[in-house]
Design a protein around this motif. Sequence first.
Motif, PDB file in Angstrom:
ATOM      1  N   ASP A  84      -0.088   6.166  -8.959  1.00  0.00           N
ATOM      2  CA  ASP A  84      -1.326   5.602  -9.340  1.00  0.00           C
ATOM      3  C   ASP A  84      -2.410   6.623  -9.541  1.00  0.00           C
ATOM      4  N   TYR A  85      -2.408   7.669  -9.018  1.00  0.00           N
ATOM      5  CA  TYR A  85      -3.282   8.934  -9.441  1.00  0.00           C
ATOM      6  C   TYR A  85      -3.133   9.504 -10.654  1.00  0.00           C
ATOM      7  N   LEU A  86      -1.726   9.442 -10.973  1.00  0.00           N
ATOM      8  CA  LEU A  86      -1.309  10.235 -12.050  1.00  0.00           C
ATOM      9  C   LEU A  86      -1.356   9.463 -13.680  1.00  0.00           C
ATOM     10  N   GLU A  87      -1.264   8.156 -13.469  1.00  0.00           N
ATOM     11  CA  GLU A  87      -1.362   7.369 -14.775  1.00  0.00           C
ATOM     12  C   GLU A  87      -2.478   7.523 -15.314  1.00  0.00           C
ATOM     13  N   PRO A  88      -3.565   7.405 -14.991  1.00  0.00           N
ATOM     14  CA  PRO A  88      -5.144   7.579 -15.472  1.00  0.00           C
ATOM     15  C   PRO A  88      -5.134   8.910 -16.218  1.00  0.00           C
ATOM     16  N   ILE A  89      -4.961   9.779 -15.375  1.00  0.00           N
ATOM     17  CA  ILE A  89      -4.913  11.271 -15.827  1.00  0.00           C
ATOM     18  C   ILE A  89      -4.085  11.553 -16.917  1.00  0.00           C
ATOM     19  N   LEU A  90      -2.694  11.019 -16.879  1.00  0.00           N
ATOM     20  CA  LEU A  90      -2.098  11.594 -17.975  1.00  0.00           C
ATOM     21  C   LEU A  90      -2.395  10.786 -19.230  1.00  0.00           C
ATOM     22  N   ARG A  91      -2.884   9.641 -19.092  1.00  0.00           N
ATOM     23  CA  ARG A  91      -3.329   8.599 -20.402  1.00  0.00           C
ATOM     24  C   ARG A  91      -4.440   9.169 -20.976  1.00  0.00           C
ATOM     25  N   LYS A  92      -5.076  10.313 -20.722  1.00  0.00           N
ATOM     26  CA  LYS A  92      -6.480  11.066 -21.313  1.00  0.00           C
ATOM     27  C   LYS A  92      -5.932  12.034 -22.152  1.00  0.00           C
ATOM     28  N   VAL A  93      -4.571  12.370 -22.093  1.00  0.00           N
ATOM     29  CA  VAL A  93      -4.143  13.355 -23.173  1.00  0.00           C
ATOM     30  C   VAL A  93      -4.124  12.833 -24.393  1.00  0.00           C
ATOM     31  N   PRO A  94      -4.776  13.092 -25.718  1.00  0.00           N
ATOM     32  CA  PRO A  94      -4.892  12.634 -26.904  1.00  0.00           C
ATOM     33  C   PRO A  94      -3.524  12.893 -27.463  1.00  0.00           C
ATOM     34  N   ASN A  95      -3.123  11.861 -28.294  1.00  0.00           N
ATOM     35  CA  ASN A  95      -1.740  11.871 -28.875  1.00  0.00           C
ATOM     36  C   ASN A  95      -1.735  12.802 -29.907  1.00  0.00           C
ATOM     37  N   ASN A  96      -2.739  13.278 -30.483  1.00  0.00           N
ATOM     38  CA  ASN A  96      -2.595  14.424 -31.647  1.00  0.00           C
ATOM     39  C   ASN A  96      -2.744  16.010 -30.890  1.00  0.00           C
ATOM     40  N   ARG A  97      -2.784  15.952 -29.600  1.00  0.00           N
ATOM     41  CA  ARG A  97      -2.330  17.338 -28.813  1.00  0.00           C
ATOM     42  C   ARG A  97      -0.945  17.625 -28.700  1.00  0.00           C
ATOM     43  N   PRO A  98      -0.370  18.831 -28.709  1.00  0.00           N
ATOM     44  CA  PRO A  98       0.950  19.173 -28.586  1.00  0.00           C
ATOM     45  C   PRO A  98       1.474  18.832 -26.921  1.00  0.00           C
ATOM     46  N   GLU A  99       0.302  18.835 -26.232  1.00  0.00           N
ATOM     47  CA  GLU A  99       0.727  18.399 -24.892  1.00  0.00           C
ATOM     48  C   GLU A  99       0.931  16.949 -24.400  1.00  0.00           C
ATOM     49  N   TYR A 100       0.819  16.008 -25.688  1.00  0.00           N
ATOM     50  CA  TYR A 100       0.974  14.317 -25.281  1.00  0.00           C
ATOM     51  C   TYR A 100       2.355  14.291 -25.139  1.00  0.00           C
ATOM     52  N   SER A 101       3.256  15.037 -25.690  1.00  0.00           N
ATOM     53  CA  SER A 101       4.608  14.610 -25.600  1.00  0.00           C
ATOM     54  C   SER A 101       4.935  14.810 -24.061  1.00  0.00           C
ATOM     55  N   GLU A 102       4.808  15.671 -23.544  1.00  0.00           N
ATOM     56  CA  GLU A 102       4.925  16.018 -21.919  1.00  0.00           C
ATOM     57  C   GLU A 102       4.302  14.901 -21.030  1.00  0.00           C
ATOM     58  N   ALA A 103       2.959  14.762 -21.391  1.00  0.00           N
ATOM     59  CA  ALA A 103       2.233  13.769 -20.643  1.00  0.00           C
ATOM     60  C   ALA A 103       2.975  12.401 -20.858  1.00  0.00           C
ATOM     61  N   TYR A 104       3.377  12.097 -22.141  1.00  0.00           N
ATOM     62  CA  TYR A 104       4.005  10.741 -22.137  1.00  0.00           C
ATOM     63  C   TYR A 104       5.300  10.669 -21.563  1.00  0.00           C
ATOM     64  N   ARG A 105       6.223  11.851 -21.577  1.00  0.00           N
ATOM     65  CA  ARG A 105       7.284  11.622 -20.972  1.00  0.00           C
ATOM     66  C   ARG A 105       7.132  11.508 -19.351  1.00  0.00           C
ATOM     67  N   LEU A 106       6.308  12.278 -18.768  1.00  0.00           N
ATOM     68  CA  LEU A 106       5.936  12.073 -17.271  1.00  0.00           C
ATOM     69  C   LEU A 106       5.622  10.696 -16.871  1.00  0.00           C
ATOM     70  N   ARG A 107       4.791  10.116 -17.863  1.00  0.00           N
ATOM     71  CA  ARG A 107       4.019   8.642 -17.664  1.00  0.00           C
ATOM     72  C   ARG A 107       5.142   7.768 -17.584  1.00  0.00           C
ATOM     73  N   LYS A 108       6.318   7.945 -18.721  1.00  0.00           N
ATOM     74  CA  LYS A 108       7.388   6.904 -18.620  1.00  0.00           C
ATOM     75  C   LYS A 108       8.361   7.251 -17.613  1.00  0.00           C
ATOM     76  N   PHE A 109       8.463   8.243 -17.245  1.00  0.00           N
ATOM     77  CA  PHE A 109       9.106   8.554 -15.945  1.00  0.00           C
ATOM     78  C   PHE A 109       8.646   7.828 -14.592  1.00  0.00           C
ATOM     79  N   LEU A 110       7.504   8.034 -14.427  1.00  0.00           N
ATOM     80  CA  LEU A 110       6.721   7.292 -13.278  1.00  0.00           C
ATOM     81  C   LEU A 110       6.781   5.954 -13.340  1.00  0.00           C
ATOM     82  N   GLU A 111       6.976   5.377 -14.389  1.00  0.00           N
ATOM     83  CA  GLU A 111       7.309   3.894 -14.385  1.00  0.00           C
ATOM     84  C   GLU A 111       8.568   3.392 -13.739  1.00  0.00           C
ATOM     85  N   TYR A 112       9.431   3.967 -13.389  1.00  0.00           N
ATOM     86  CA  TYR A 112      10.651   3.648 -12.558  1.00  0.00           C
ATOM     87  C   TYR A 112      10.481   3.492 -11.230  1.00  0.00           C
TER      88      TYR A 112
END
Length: 554
Positions: free
Chosen positions: A500-528
Amino acid sequence: MLQICCKNNNIIKSFPIGSSLLDIYNGFNLDIPYGPVSAKVNNKVEGLNYRAYNNKDVEFLNILSSSGMRTYVRSLCFVLCKAVEDLYPDGSIVLEHPVSKGYYCDLHIGREIGLDDVQRIKKRMQEIIEEDIPFHRFECQTTEVVELFRKKGMMDKVKLLETSGNLYSFYYTLGDTIDYYYGSLLPSTGYIRLFDIVKYYDGLLLRVPNRQNPDKLEEVVKQEKMLDVFKEHRRWNQILGIGTVGDFNVVCNNGHATDLINVSEALQEKKISNIADEIYNRGKNGRGVKLILISGPSSSGKTTFSKRLSIQLMANGLRPYPISLDDYFVNREDTPKDESGNYDYESLYALDLKFFNQQLEALLRGEQVELPRFNFSTGQREFKGDYLKIDDNMILILEGIHALNPELTPHIPAENKYKIYVSALTTILLDNHNYIPTTDNRLLRRIVRDYKYRGYSAEDTISRWPSVRAGEDKWIFPYQENADAMFNSALLFELAVLKDYLEPILRKVPNNRPEYSEAYRLRKFLEYFVSVQDKELPPTSLLREFLGGSSFNY
């Protein structure tokens, strides 16, 4: 037709709608060494069988990238699982955790594993690779996928998917073998070029290519102590009846999250108490531990561990005194530089080793010394009248990344030192064929801490992470087996609390940034994970170092 912008060569070309990434790769006439194995599509990693129906930015990845290596290892794991299923229809294999530069696997075939079993498995894996069998991905309603796995008796996957809350789920096939993998796979088994599987203690070690030179396998590094820590925690998990995230989610949904927190915290406290007792008993035996050295990688919880250990040492009648390695930095102008010409503060030689050892040896002889203080503003060492002399009940605690490096304290007698390695070694599995990388555990902790206390965004932390990991590979991991004790700081429930702490922080990474792919992967992983609130966490919990609310001062 659609427009594809290839980020590998910055060329835009037209392709038929529905073209696969493999078609697009061939259409650009690319020749990426050790690739391609997957691709970033609009900064989300996809498998090469992914089809494009709209204009896209595409960057093809090879095995040299972290994401590409994960795709390669996942696909290799599926080949291993299929080989085991083909050879031992009533057997099972659990892919447990990374160790010794490979992946430890627990094979159950109703008897002890022999070398002939390992040879048979390797031969069957090689046959599957040579047959160049495609990996197929199917997506349908979760209830259908769950029923498919239930019929196969794969209850670890049933529990995971039933508790994930998704309407649709996917599964993979390799010939007549079905499985579930978190993330993309290679197009076919023929893409796997190099692997090995060897007997390793009472299990197997799956060996993979070296990240820097994929023409060679990673060398097997002896990590007996690390393996013992993993096994100890797996035993604890089995006692609790929790081996996978699906098990964990079911227990939490049944209202037992608080019990899990209390037991997990008690197990950690018991371990810390046992270490303190061992240090005390060594002193009773005349050996006299006077210096405790604590090391571990970033976000492993070293600081909280050292504070909790201090309390247990005091309960044994000892007086711990912390010594900061940071105060022994050389003056800034004498700091070594890295290959980019920047000051390398992580280097062992950024410390004044000679002066540090002189002071330690004097203290151990019973002499009084004036401790330095390093002024980070001026980059100079200062002395402010802080004198120290240790008596019989005093014990020095030194925490830092170089603490287990023999070069740090070469002149201190071994009987005067007790060395501890701390890391977050994740022991819960996503399911029996998907382990959770310990580096992900630490990265998620660091993202929360950096955001809450250091003013860094998730994007900042993710971008710095590769250089942090490179420093760990150079200065920490080679010395971890030097430890007298290893402490696993990972908590069974922590990813569910961090979620619950991480999801809003990870969502702030813009999808035009190279780091977005890692932020998206971590976000999808936490959904489990189901969410667990942190209100039940005690103020001494190691996780409080990252979340806040600790009773310790940092």
